[in-house]
Design a protein around this motif. Structure first.
Motif, PDB file in Angstrom:
ATOM      1  N   LYS A  12       0.710  -1.262  -0.096  1.00  0.00           N
ATOM      2  CA  LYS A  12      -0.033  -0.066  -0.111  1.00  0.00           C
ATOM      3  C   LYS A  12       0.925   1.152  -0.096  1.00  0.00           C
ATOM      4  O   LYS A  12       0.700   2.274  -0.593  1.00  0.00           O
ATOM      5  CB  LYS A  12      -0.781   0.033   1.061  1.00  0.00           C
ATOM      6  N   SER A  13       1.891   1.333   0.671  1.00  0.00           N
ATOM      7  CA  SER A  13       2.855   2.271   0.784  1.00  0.00           C
ATOM      8  C   SER A  13       3.410   2.799  -0.534  1.00  0.00           C
ATOM      9  O   SER A  13       3.636   3.683  -1.041  1.00  0.00           O
ATOM     10  CB  SER A  13       3.939   2.143   1.965  1.00  0.00           C
ATOM     11  N   ARG A  14       3.923   1.671  -1.165  1.00  0.00           N
ATOM     12  CA  ARG A  14       4.511   1.641  -2.709  1.00  0.00           C
ATOM     13  C   ARG A  14       3.446   2.213  -3.713  1.00  0.00           C
ATOM     14  O   ARG A  14       3.778   2.876  -4.560  1.00  0.00           O
ATOM     15  CB  ARG A  14       4.938   0.343  -3.154  1.00  0.00           C
ATOM     16  N   GLN A  15       2.280   1.705  -3.509  1.00  0.00           N
ATOM     17  CA  GLN A  15       1.225   2.079  -4.221  1.00  0.00           C
ATOM     18  C   GLN A  15       0.787   3.720  -4.026  1.00  0.00           C
ATOM     19  O   GLN A  15       0.861   4.585  -5.062  1.00  0.00           O
ATOM     20  CB  GLN A  15      -0.409   1.271  -4.179  1.00  0.00           C
ATOM     21  N   GLY A  16       1.153   4.027  -2.913  1.00  0.00           N
ATOM     22  CA  GLY A  16       0.781   5.594  -2.488  1.00  0.00           C
ATOM     23  C   GLY A  16       2.063   6.334  -3.071  1.00  0.00           C
ATOM     24  O   GLY A  16       1.645   7.524  -3.511  1.00  0.00           O
ATOM     25  N   LEU A  17       3.125   6.011  -3.060  1.00  0.00           N
ATOM     26  CA  LEU A  17       4.320   6.285  -3.571  1.00  0.00           C
ATOM     27  C   LEU A  17       4.276   6.713  -5.146  1.00  0.00           C
ATOM     28  O   LEU A  17       4.407   7.668  -5.702  1.00  0.00           O
ATOM     29  CB  LEU A  17       5.596   5.763  -3.480  1.00  0.00           C
ATOM     30  N   ALA A  18       3.709   5.573  -5.648  1.00  0.00           N
ATOM     31  CA  ALA A  18       3.428   5.692  -7.087  1.00  0.00           C
ATOM     32  C   ALA A  18       2.411   6.560  -7.569  1.00  0.00           C
ATOM     33  O   ALA A  18       2.615   7.613  -8.648  1.00  0.00           O
ATOM     34  CB  ALA A  18       2.859   4.478  -7.824  1.00  0.00           C
ATOM     35  N   ILE A  89       3.151   2.015  13.355  1.00  0.00           N
ATOM     36  CA  ILE A  89       2.418   3.121  12.441  1.00  0.00           C
ATOM     37  C   ILE A  89       1.767   2.944  11.277  1.00  0.00           C
ATOM     38  O   ILE A  89       2.568   2.174  10.576  1.00  0.00           O
ATOM     39  CB  ILE A  89       3.544   4.325  12.239  1.00  0.00           C
ATOM     40  N   GLU A  90       0.463   3.149  11.040  1.00  0.00           N
ATOM     41  CA  GLU A  90      -0.426   2.848   9.766  1.00  0.00           C
ATOM     42  C   GLU A  90       0.464   3.501   8.653  1.00  0.00           C
ATOM     43  O   GLU A  90       1.061   4.756   8.982  1.00  0.00           O
ATOM     44  CB  GLU A  90      -1.736   3.317   9.846  1.00  0.00           C
ATOM     45  N   ARG A  91       0.441   2.815   7.642  1.00  0.00           N
ATOM     46  CA  ARG A  91       0.983   3.647   6.255  1.00  0.00           C
ATOM     47  C   ARG A  91       0.419   3.299   5.165  1.00  0.00           C
ATOM     48  O   ARG A  91      -0.435   2.510   5.087  1.00  0.00           O
ATOM     49  CB  ARG A  91       2.630   2.824   6.165  1.00  0.00           C
ATOM     50  N   ALA A 100      -3.598  16.078   5.910  1.00  0.00           N
ATOM     51  CA  ALA A 100      -2.865  14.798   5.805  1.00  0.00           C
ATOM     52  C   ALA A 100      -3.918  13.543   5.768  1.00  0.00           C
ATOM     53  O   ALA A 100      -5.066  13.880   6.024  1.00  0.00           O
ATOM     54  CB  ALA A 100      -2.125  14.510   7.202  1.00  0.00           C
ATOM     55  N   VAL A 101      -3.465  12.429   5.244  1.00  0.00           N
ATOM     56  CA  VAL A 101      -4.391  11.370   5.168  1.00  0.00           C
ATOM     57  C   VAL A 101      -3.452  10.141   5.308  1.00  0.00           C
ATOM     58  O   VAL A 101      -2.237  10.065   4.846  1.00  0.00           O
ATOM     59  CB  VAL A 101      -4.971  11.176   3.810  1.00  0.00           C
ATOM     60  N   ILE A 102      -3.946   9.102   5.700  1.00  0.00           N
ATOM     61  CA  ILE A 102      -3.514   7.579   5.536  1.00  0.00           C
ATOM     62  C   ILE A 102      -3.802   7.218   4.317  1.00  0.00           C
ATOM     63  O   ILE A 102      -5.157   7.110   3.906  1.00  0.00           O
ATOM     64  CB  ILE A 102      -4.229   6.647   6.562  1.00  0.00           C
ATOM     65  N   PRO A 105      -7.309   3.320   1.406  1.00  0.00           N
ATOM     66  CA  PRO A 105      -6.644   2.767   0.436  1.00  0.00           C
ATOM     67  C   PRO A 105      -5.850   4.075  -0.216  1.00  0.00           C
ATOM     68  O   PRO A 105      -6.135   4.998   0.112  1.00  0.00           O
ATOM     69  CB  PRO A 105      -8.033   2.599  -0.583  1.00  0.00           C
ATOM     70  N   PRO A 106      -4.759   3.505  -0.924  1.00  0.00           N
ATOM     71  CA  PRO A 106      -4.032   4.448  -1.717  1.00  0.00           C
ATOM     72  C   PRO A 106      -4.532   5.546  -2.438  1.00  0.00           C
ATOM     73  O   PRO A 106      -4.082   6.665  -2.242  1.00  0.00           O
ATOM     74  CB  PRO A 106      -3.120   3.558  -2.634  1.00  0.00           C
ATOM     75  N   GLU A 107      -6.146   5.469  -2.856  1.00  0.00           N
ATOM     76  CA  GLU A 107      -6.542   6.679  -3.697  1.00  0.00           C
ATOM     77  C   GLU A 107      -6.837   7.777  -2.718  1.00  0.00           C
ATOM     78  O   GLU A 107      -7.224   9.056  -3.143  1.00  0.00           O
ATOM     79  CB  GLU A 107      -7.859   6.080  -4.145  1.00  0.00           C
ATOM     80  N   ASN A 108      -7.079   7.454  -1.345  1.00  0.00           N
ATOM     81  CA  ASN A 108      -7.100   8.634  -0.573  1.00  0.00           C
ATOM     82  C   ASN A 108      -6.076   9.826  -0.474  1.00  0.00           C
ATOM     83  O   ASN A 108      -6.454  10.900  -0.362  1.00  0.00           O
ATOM     84  CB  ASN A 108      -6.943   7.816   1.000  1.00  0.00           C
ATOM     85  N   ILE A 109      -5.110   9.464  -1.087  1.00  0.00           N
ATOM     86  CA  ILE A 109      -3.877  10.472  -1.148  1.00  0.00           C
ATOM     87  C   ILE A 109      -4.264  11.338  -2.524  1.00  0.00           C
ATOM     88  O   ILE A 109      -4.037  12.735  -2.007  1.00  0.00           O
ATOM     89  CB  ILE A 109      -2.528   9.621  -1.659  1.00  0.00           C
TER      90      ILE A 109
END
Length: 113
Positions: A12-18, A89-91, A100-102, A105-109
Motif C-alpha cells: 500500500k505504501s508503494r502504491q501511495g508512492l506511485a 504506525i499505519e502507512r 494529511a491522510v492515511i 486505500p492509496p486513492e485517499n492520497i
C-alpha cells in the motif's frame, strides 16, 4: 512540500508512492522505520489527521498483539509505543500543508494533492 511516511516493504505504501510520482509534484520521502518521527512530530501528524492515536496503530502487528493489545493505554503511551516500535504506525501517511491522510486505500492520497 508534500511528505510521505513510507515503508518500501509495504504494498500500500508503494502504491501511495506511485500516486505521488504520477502527480508530478515535488515530495519528500520519509522512511519512518529508519528515520523515526519524534514524539512531537507524531503528535502533530495525529492532529493533522484528525484522529486519535489508537486509530494510527496497526493492530495486526505481532508486536501489538504480544505487548499492548490487552492493556489500557493513554494517548501519550500509545504515541510512545509507536515511537518505540515504528512498525505499529499505519502507512503510508501523506502530508500536504495543513492536510494529511492515511493512504489506505492509496486513492485517499489524491484527495490532498
Amino acid at each position: 512540500m508534500i511528505k510521505i511516511f513510507h515503508n518500501p516493504r509495504c504494498s500500500k505504501s508503494r502504491q501511495g508512492l506511485a500516486i505521488l510520482e504520477e502527480s508530478g509534484k515535488d515530495f519528500e520521502i520519509v522512511k519512518y522505520l529508519e528515520d523515526v518521527p519524534s514524539e512531537k512530530e507524531l503528535k502533530d501528524i495525529i492532529a493533522l489527521l484528525g484522529i486519535s492515536p489508537i486509530d494510527l496503530v496497526r493492530k495486526n502487528e505481532s508486536i501489538w498483539k504480544e505487548q499492548y493489545k490487552d492493556k489500557e493505554l493513554s494517548d501519550g503511551e500509545l504515541v510512545k509505543a509507536m515511537i518505540a516500535h515504528p512498525k505499529l504506525i499505519e502507512r503510508p501517511i501523506v502530508i500536504s500543508g495543513k492536510k494529511a491522510v492515511i493512504g489506505r486505500p492509496p486513492e485517499n492520497i489524491k484527495t490532498i494533492l
